[in-house]
Design a protein around this motif. Sequence first.
Motif, mmCIF file in Angstrom:
data_model
loop_
_atom_site.group_PDB
_atom_site.id
_atom_site.type_symbol
_atom_site.label_atom_id
_atom_site.label_comp_id
_atom_site.label_asym_id
_atom_site.label_seq_id
_atom_site.Cartn_x
_atom_site.Cartn_y
_atom_site.Cartn_z
ATOM 1 N N ALA A 1 -0.252 -5.601 -4.283
ATOM 2 C CA ALA A 1 0.025 -5.120 -3.134
ATOM 3 C C ALA A 1 -1.271 -4.984 -2.240
ATOM 4 O O ALA A 1 -1.464 -5.649 -1.071
ATOM 5 C CB ALA A 1 0.839 -3.654 -2.959
ATOM 6 N N TRP A 2 -2.310 -5.201 -3.164
ATOM 7 C CA TRP A 2 -3.752 -3.941 -2.857
ATOM 8 C C TRP A 2 -4.373 -5.453 -3.354
ATOM 9 O O TRP A 2 -5.480 -5.357 -2.929
ATOM 10 C CB TRP A 2 -4.234 -2.556 -2.745
ATOM 11 C CG TRP A 2 -2.670 -2.157 -2.444
ATOM 12 C CD1 TRP A 2 -2.122 -1.907 -1.348
ATOM 13 C CD2 TRP A 2 -2.375 -0.389 -2.545
ATOM 14 N NE1 TRP A 2 -1.330 -0.910 -0.689
ATOM 15 C CE2 TRP A 2 -1.334 -0.269 -1.680
ATOM 16 C CE3 TRP A 2 -3.304 0.028 -3.373
ATOM 17 C CZ2 TRP A 2 -1.479 1.404 -1.851
ATOM 18 C CZ3 TRP A 2 -3.001 1.359 -3.302
ATOM 19 C CH2 TRP A 2 -2.257 2.053 -2.928
ATOM 20 N N ASP B 1 -2.499 2.512 2.167
ATOM 21 C CA ASP B 1 -1.986 0.831 2.487
ATOM 22 C C ASP B 1 -3.411 0.275 1.040
ATOM 23 O O ASP B 1 -3.427 -1.127 2.274
ATOM 24 C CB ASP B 1 -2.098 0.313 3.995
ATOM 25 C CG ASP B 1 -3.606 0.868 4.666
ATOM 26 O OD1 ASP B 1 -4.264 1.478 4.365
ATOM 27 O OD2 ASP B 1 -3.011 0.347 5.575
ATOM 28 N N THR C 1 -6.025 6.265 -1.688
ATOM 29 C CA THR C 1 -5.588 6.631 -3.136
ATOM 30 C C THR C 1 -6.798 7.553 -3.730
ATOM 31 O O THR C 1 -5.942 8.259 -4.100
ATOM 32 C CB THR C 1 -4.836 5.352 -3.562
ATOM 33 O OG1 THR C 1 -3.951 4.398 -2.662
ATOM 34 C CG2 THR C 1 -3.618 5.608 -4.937
ATOM 35 N N GLN D 1 6.481 2.791 -3.899
ATOM 36 C CA GLN D 1 7.182 4.070 -3.149
ATOM 37 C C GLN D 1 7.458 5.210 -4.054
ATOM 38 O O GLN D 1 7.632 6.517 -3.771
ATOM 39 C CB GLN D 1 7.043 3.725 -1.959
ATOM 40 C CG GLN D 1 5.962 3.656 -1.549
ATOM 41 C CD GLN D 1 6.430 1.136 -0.866
ATOM 42 O OE1 GLN D 1 6.888 1.335 -2.305
ATOM 43 N NE2 GLN D 1 5.369 1.038 -0.701
#
Length: 411
Positions: free
Chosen positions: A43-44, A103, A108, A169
Amino acid sequence: MTPSSPDTGARRAGQLALLALVDLLAMSLWFSASAVAPELRDAWGLDDSGAAWLTTSVQLGFAAGAVLSALLTLSDVWDPRRLMAGSALLGAAATAAIALFADGLALTVVLRFVTGVALAGVYPPGMKMVAGWFRAGRGMAIGILIGALAVGSATPHLLRPLGGIGAWQTVLLLASGFAVVAAVLAATGLRPGPHQAPAAPFDPRAVRRIFADRATMLANGGYLGHMWELFAMWTWIPAFLAASFVADASAGTTPSLASYMAFGTIAAGGLGAAVAGVLADRVGRTAVTSWSMVVSGACCLAIGPLFGGPVWPIAAVCFVWGFAIVADSAQFSACVSELAEPEYVGTALTLQTAVGFLLTIATIRLIPVWEASLGWEWAFAPLAIGPALGTWSMLALRRRPEAALIAGGRR
């Protein structure tokens, strides 16, 4: 009512069970982000360094929180029940915020740091409360608490395949929910034990006296050897398993199997801590910790040559390693609780964990370096240095006269 009365015994057992449950639920926050590192990589766009920050930021936060708590002697000045409850809520909020708002890695890492600070208010005060309920059988009791910590730390690896691979999540929100339950249980159900020292005055010299005590520092030396190995293994064994299964294409393994095996490896420490706690109270803490580190150090060397091979030998070594690597953990804390000044046991335990968790940052960051240069076949081998030095430290403690204070003289 005497401490040995049946009613006190039942209350003691009940409080230990509740403390273990609080620890298990709250510590599910620890590897909540690390467990979903494969999803966050996609995702990142994280590399190995970014993935390592998912854990090292928690270690940094824990160390910072523990150092602050030790310097201010918070575990001995504040009511540990309220400290544990408030800390669990803070950790839950920080972890939920990652799932809801993050995001990328920057936010984080900040929130994982806050989670680590919060967990420093759960784990050491919990050990102090156990010491307040148990004088005899303290090694067994702290072993059960550490065992609950191991199972709680492993829980996100179980939630990942159960919640669906890719639903990162969900894993974080479930872990946050567990921590909220832990806070409620701590605030409403925990009670101080008959051996818990009354709140101590703030004394900035307490930390200096702890550092000057030779026997306590030898116990801490064993703990540091243990910590050199522990969190690096816990952090990277999922990646090792996943890479090994990919290398053995004929095995027909799946990402879910790697997660289940990672859970089993880490959770095996729960059984190891409980069994070692019973043995340590009977045969001695320095003996049990030394043998545990010999076994776990051997596993550091044995696991690599199995890379890319059949699943069952890897699973067997992982279980033995997971069992042994946590078996000694509680006994270092039990030693410190028996050697330190009674009024500042909480501070001594917090200081021990603070220094230990700072050390874990080094090996968590080094495993990817060793893997890149040596391959997975030898990446874990340097971790054996820690158990070797830790064993020397505990055997040195065994020869000192203060060892007569440990486990009722069983050393």
